[in-house]
Design a protein around this motif. Sequence first.
Motif, PDB file in Angstrom:
ATOM      1  N   LYS A   1       0.876  -1.170   0.000  1.00 19.93           N
ATOM      2  CA  LYS A   1       0.000   0.000   0.000  1.00 19.93           C
ATOM      3  C   LYS A   1       0.909   1.213   0.000  1.00 19.93           C
ATOM      4  O   LYS A   1       1.840   1.300   0.808  1.00 19.93           O
ATOM      5  CB  LYS A   1      -0.859  -0.022   1.288  1.00 19.93           C
ATOM      6  CG  LYS A   1      -2.172   0.743   1.144  1.00 19.93           C
ATOM      7  CD  LYS A   1      -3.069   0.550   2.357  1.00 19.93           C
ATOM      8  CE  LYS A   1      -2.531   1.329   3.557  1.00 19.93           C
ATOM      9  NZ  LYS A   1      -2.344   2.767   3.253  1.00 19.93           N
ATOM     10  N   ILE A   2       0.656   2.137  -0.939  1.00 18.39           N
ATOM     11  CA  ILE A   2       1.544   3.294  -1.033  1.00 18.39           C
ATOM     12  C   ILE A   2       0.831   4.533  -0.526  1.00 18.39           C
ATOM     13  O   ILE A   2      -0.380   4.691  -0.707  1.00 18.39           O
ATOM     14  CB  ILE A   2       2.021   3.467  -2.492  1.00 18.39           C
ATOM     15  CG1 ILE A   2       3.228   4.383  -2.555  1.00 18.39           C
ATOM     16  CG2 ILE A   2       0.925   3.958  -3.415  1.00 18.39           C
ATOM     17  CD1 ILE A   2       4.178   4.053  -3.683  1.00 18.39           C
ATOM     18  N   SER A   3       1.557   5.377   0.214  1.00 15.80           N
ATOM     19  CA  SER A   3       0.991   6.646   0.692  1.00 15.80           C
ATOM     20  C   SER A   3       2.104   7.689   0.585  1.00 15.80           C
ATOM     21  O   SER A   3       3.232   7.368   0.209  1.00 15.80           O
ATOM     22  CB  SER A   3       0.599   6.505   2.168  1.00 15.80           C
ATOM     23  OG  SER A   3       1.793   6.423   2.944  1.00 15.80           O
ATOM     24  N   GLU A   4       1.760   8.913   0.953  1.00 20.18           N
ATOM     25  CA  GLU A   4       2.777   9.974   0.900  1.00 20.18           C
ATOM     26  C   GLU A   4       3.971   9.598   1.790  1.00 20.18           C
ATOM     27  O   GLU A   4       5.118   9.864   1.485  1.00 20.18           O
ATOM     28  CB  GLU A   4       2.168  11.305   1.383  1.00 20.18           C
ATOM     29  CG  GLU A   4       3.111  12.490   1.267  1.00 20.18           C
ATOM     30  CD  GLU A   4       3.617  12.726  -0.162  1.00 20.18           C
ATOM     31  OE1 GLU A   4       2.890  12.383  -1.123  1.00 20.18           O
ATOM     32  OE2 GLU A   4       4.750  13.215  -0.309  1.00 20.18           O
ATOM     33  N   GLU A   5       3.654   8.926   2.921  1.00 22.59           N
ATOM     34  CA  GLU A   5       4.703   8.568   3.876  1.00 22.59           C
ATOM     35  C   GLU A   5       5.688   7.571   3.258  1.00 22.59           C
ATOM     36  O   GLU A   5       6.887   7.684   3.403  1.00 22.59           O
ATOM     37  CB  GLU A   5       4.066   7.946   5.128  1.00 22.59           C
ATOM     38  CG  GLU A   5       3.963   8.934   6.276  1.00 22.59           C
ATOM     39  CD  GLU A   5       5.269   9.706   6.453  1.00 22.59           C
ATOM     40  OE1 GLU A   5       5.352  10.874   5.996  1.00 22.59           O
ATOM     41  OE2 GLU A   5       6.225   9.126   6.985  1.00 22.59           O
ATOM     42  N   GLY A   6       5.144   6.548   2.575  1.00 23.50           N
ATOM     43  CA  GLY A   6       6.018   5.505   2.029  1.00 23.50           C
ATOM     44  C   GLY A   6       5.212   4.295   1.606  1.00 23.50           C
ATOM     45  O   GLY A   6       4.018   4.406   1.325  1.00 23.50           O
ATOM     46  N   VAL A   7       5.841   3.126   1.589  1.00 24.40           N
ATOM     47  CA  VAL A   7       5.186   1.901   1.123  1.00 24.40           C
ATOM     48  C   VAL A   7       5.108   0.891   2.264  1.00 24.40           C
ATOM     49  O   VAL A   7       6.117   0.630   2.916  1.00 24.40           O
ATOM     50  CB  VAL A   7       6.013   1.237  -0.012  1.00 24.40           C
ATOM     51  CG1 VAL A   7       5.199   0.155  -0.686  1.00 24.40           C
ATOM     52  CG2 VAL A   7       6.508   2.259  -1.005  1.00 24.40           C
ATOM     53  N   THR A   8       3.888   0.400   2.544  1.00 29.27           N
ATOM     54  CA  THR A   8       3.799  -0.709   3.503  1.00 29.27           C
ATOM     55  C   THR A   8       3.586  -1.977   2.689  1.00 29.27           C
ATOM     56  O   THR A   8       2.873  -1.962   1.689  1.00 29.27           O
ATOM     57  CB  THR A   8       2.605  -0.546   4.476  1.00 29.27           C
ATOM     58  OG1 THR A   8       1.454  -0.254   3.699  1.00 29.27           O
ATOM     59  CG2 THR A   8       2.852   0.562   5.466  1.00 29.27           C
ATOM     60  N   PHE A   9       4.208  -3.061   3.103  1.00 32.21           N
ATOM     61  CA  PHE A   9       4.115  -4.321   2.345  1.00 32.21           C
ATOM     62  C   PHE A   9       4.405  -5.484   3.270  1.00 32.21           C
ATOM     63  O   PHE A   9       4.777  -5.282   4.437  1.00 32.21           O
ATOM     64  CB  PHE A   9       5.121  -4.301   1.182  1.00 32.21           C
ATOM     65  CG  PHE A   9       6.550  -4.200   1.636  1.00 32.21           C
ATOM     66  CD1 PHE A   9       7.115  -2.950   1.917  1.00 32.21           C
ATOM     67  CD2 PHE A   9       7.325  -5.338   1.812  1.00 32.21           C
ATOM     68  CE1 PHE A   9       8.434  -2.841   2.362  1.00 32.21           C
ATOM     69  CE2 PHE A   9       8.639  -5.241   2.256  1.00 32.21           C
ATOM     70  CZ  PHE A   9       9.194  -3.989   2.536  1.00 32.21           C
ATOM     71  N   ARG A  10       4.199  -6.690   2.731  1.00 27.99           N
ATOM     72  CA  ARG A  10       4.497  -7.882   3.528  1.00 27.99           C
ATOM     73  C   ARG A  10       5.834  -8.450   3.071  1.00 27.99           C
ATOM     74  O   ARG A  10       6.062  -8.630   1.887  1.00 27.99           O
ATOM     75  CB  ARG A  10       3.391  -8.925   3.341  1.00 27.99           C
ATOM     76  CG  ARG A  10       2.079  -8.507   3.995  1.00 27.99           C
ATOM     77  CD  ARG A  10       1.255  -9.673   4.474  1.00 27.99           C
ATOM     78  NE  ARG A  10       0.031  -9.221   5.133  1.00 27.99           N
ATOM     79  CZ  ARG A  10       0.006  -8.761   6.391  1.00 27.99           C
ATOM     80  NH1 ARG A  10       1.118  -8.718   7.094  1.00 27.99           N
ATOM     81  NH2 ARG A  10      -1.127  -8.339   6.936  1.00 27.99           N
ATOM     82  N   ASN A  11       6.712  -8.708   4.020  1.00 33.19           N
ATOM     83  CA  ASN A  11       7.993  -9.340   3.759  1.00 33.19           C
ATOM     84  C   ASN A  11       7.752 -10.646   2.994  1.00 33.19           C
ATOM     85  O   ASN A  11       7.035 -11.519   3.476  1.00 33.19           O
ATOM     86  CB  ASN A  11       8.628  -9.631   5.146  1.00 33.19           C
ATOM     87  CG  ASN A  11       9.970 -10.334   5.036  1.00 33.19           C
ATOM     88  OD1 ASN A  11      10.187 -11.142   4.120  1.00 33.19           O
ATOM     89  ND2 ASN A  11      10.856 -10.019   5.970  1.00 33.19           N
ATOM     90  N   HIS A  12       8.322 -10.754   1.796  1.00 31.32           N
ATOM     91  CA  HIS A  12       7.985 -11.940   0.983  1.00 31.32           C
ATOM     92  C   HIS A  12       8.610 -13.214   1.545  1.00 31.32           C
ATOM     93  O   HIS A  12       8.322 -14.316   1.078  1.00 31.32           O
ATOM     94  CB  HIS A  12       8.383 -11.732  -0.492  1.00 31.32           C
ATOM     95  CG  HIS A  12       9.859 -11.794  -0.768  1.00 31.32           C
ATOM     96  ND1 HIS A  12      10.701 -10.730  -0.472  1.00 31.32           N
ATOM     97  CD2 HIS A  12      10.630 -12.758  -1.294  1.00 31.32           C
ATOM     98  CE1 HIS A  12      11.933 -11.068  -0.809  1.00 31.32           C
ATOM     99  NE2 HIS A  12      11.928 -12.285  -1.320  1.00 31.32           N
ATOM    100  N   LEU A  13       9.429 -13.079   2.577  1.00 28.29           N
ATOM    101  CA  LEU A  13      10.053 -14.279   3.162  1.00 28.29           C
ATOM    102  C   LEU A  13       9.235 -14.830   4.330  1.00 28.29           C
ATOM    103  O   LEU A  13       9.132 -16.032   4.513  1.00 28.29           O
ATOM    104  CB  LEU A  13      11.478 -13.951   3.646  1.00 28.29           C
ATOM    105  CG  LEU A  13      12.437 -13.446   2.561  1.00 28.29           C
ATOM    106  CD1 LEU A  13      13.731 -12.959   3.187  1.00 28.29           C
ATOM    107  CD2 LEU A  13      12.698 -14.544   1.526  1.00 28.29           C
ATOM    108  N   ASN A  14       8.657 -13.886   5.147  1.00 28.13           N
ATOM    109  CA  ASN A  14       7.949 -14.395   6.351  1.00 28.13           C
ATOM    110  C   ASN A  14       6.587 -13.742   6.548  1.00 28.13           C
ATOM    111  O   ASN A  14       5.966 -13.890   7.597  1.00 28.13           O
ATOM    112  CB  ASN A  14       8.817 -14.157   7.608  1.00 28.13           C
ATOM    113  CG  ASN A  14       9.071 -12.649   7.810  1.00 28.13           C
ATOM    114  OD1 ASN A  14       8.365 -11.820   7.221  1.00 28.13           O
ATOM    115  ND2 ASN A  14      10.059 -12.322   8.608  1.00 28.13           N
ATOM    116  N   GLY A  15       6.151 -12.943   5.561  1.00 26.84           N
ATOM    117  CA  GLY A  15       4.809 -12.356   5.649  1.00 26.84           C
ATOM    118  C   GLY A  15       4.687 -11.202   6.622  1.00 26.84           C
ATOM    119  O   GLY A  15       3.636 -10.598   6.765  1.00 26.84           O
ATOM    120  N   GLU A  16       5.785 -10.849   7.312  1.00 29.04           N
ATOM    121  CA  GLU A  16       5.767  -9.759   8.293  1.00 29.04           C
ATOM    122  C   GLU A  16       5.487  -8.417   7.614  1.00 29.04           C
ATOM    123  O   GLU A  16       5.943  -8.182   6.488  1.00 29.04           O
ATOM    124  CB  GLU A  16       7.163  -9.738   8.931  1.00 29.04           C
ATOM    125  CG  GLU A  16       7.384  -8.809  10.109  1.00 29.04           C
ATOM    126  CD  GLU A  16       8.894  -8.749  10.421  1.00 29.04           C
ATOM    127  OE1 GLU A  16       9.502  -9.848  10.544  1.00 29.04           O
ATOM    128  OE2 GLU A  16       9.437  -7.638  10.475  1.00 29.04           O
TER     129      GLU A  16
END
Length: 377
Positions: free
Chosen positions: A111-126
């Motif tokens: 999810k992208i916002s002005e602040e930055g990008v939140t995402f799930r670590n593709h290795l452990n889903g974190e």
Amino acid sequence: MAEDYAVKYELLHVEKHTGARLGKITTPHGEVMTPMFMPVGTQATVKNVSTRELREIHSQFILANTYHLWLRPGDELIAQAGGLHKFMDWDGPILTDSGGFQVWSLSQHNKISEEGVTFRNHLNGEKMFLSPEVAMRIQNNLGSDVMMQLDEAIPYFETYDYVKNSVERTSRWAERAMAAHKRPEDQALFGIVQGAGFKQLRKQSANDLVSLDLPGYAVGGLSVGESKEEMNRVLDFTVPWLPENKPRYLMGVAAPDSLVDGVMRGIDMFDCVLPTRIGRNGTLMTKHGRVVITNAKYKNDFSPIDLDLDDYGSTHYTKAYLHHLFNANELLGQNIASVHNLRYLLKLMEDMRQAIAEDRLLDFRAELMENYGYNKK
Ligand SMILES: CNc1nc2c(CCc3ccc(C(F)(F)F)cc3)c3[nH]c(N)nc(=O)c3cc2[nH]1
């Protein structure tokens, strides 16, 4: 202003008939001649190739990746190791991408916002958060000579308004990256020009970033599925808006004809995963086009792998031997083919620099297209 930057560009010669140029980039880890190709070493290794072999084939810059190294082994660990150069035994220049593009292409739920990008670590889903400031902190810890700003990687075929908003965000993120930059005298921060295929937006992006007087500029948002003609069309109007006395980096460009087309339009730096990616599958890049060594016709072919090249494998092993290694699933095959392909591209750039110096790049291009089989209908 330029003297307190880590990276300096010196323009040595402009080819008489094209926009190609010969240059020299000085970095804290040595000088490199441009145009140049940079092997991609995503996880602190150019896959299947040792740094000793990289030195043997005259690699100059290599690339590593913020996103991957942040997730594993962690940028703090690499900082404790004394930085990426020490960690991977590479004493030449290193460029790191900011990770935005890899988040976009690798992870889900971003999810992208002005602040930055939140995402799930593709290795452990974190859940993870990447911002212009976090990207600078990570690259600071890695100690790369060239750091890329966090930019918003966008699909090529988006609407004008979507791309305009994204370009303006990338420009704001460049300013935030500069504000978070700890050591401009040791590490150079490059801006990344976006704008998809829209001339006005490419101009706006270039103007915004050039006004920040950064030490180098990348043309981003290309080689993402658009045609080669479309890429060249965008380069034709974008590169002239970049300063002549700074390096220009075209991100993610791979094939030999695209390298020549980029050089002709004034690009100095290229990265591509292609040579090691297709090398792992037994596809060799040679002067006469691609050779798929797993093809049965090489089973009894006892000729050297490639007499047009000078890397150890190409002159000491036969096609039959390499064919056997891939058939037997022996990892040595991937090493031999990857080193071969890297040397092919490094030598292609050496030959191209010579052609520029002698103002015969158009002949060089014609010969390449003929030999490599691009003109085959
Ligand atoms: C393949 N096409 C492509 N690759 C692109 C890349 C990645 C380049 C890269 C850098 C470092 C590595 C590393 F693995 F060695 F680290 C691997 C790949 C882009 N990167 C950013 N930031 N903006 C862009 O707009 C962009 C456009 C890109 N088109």
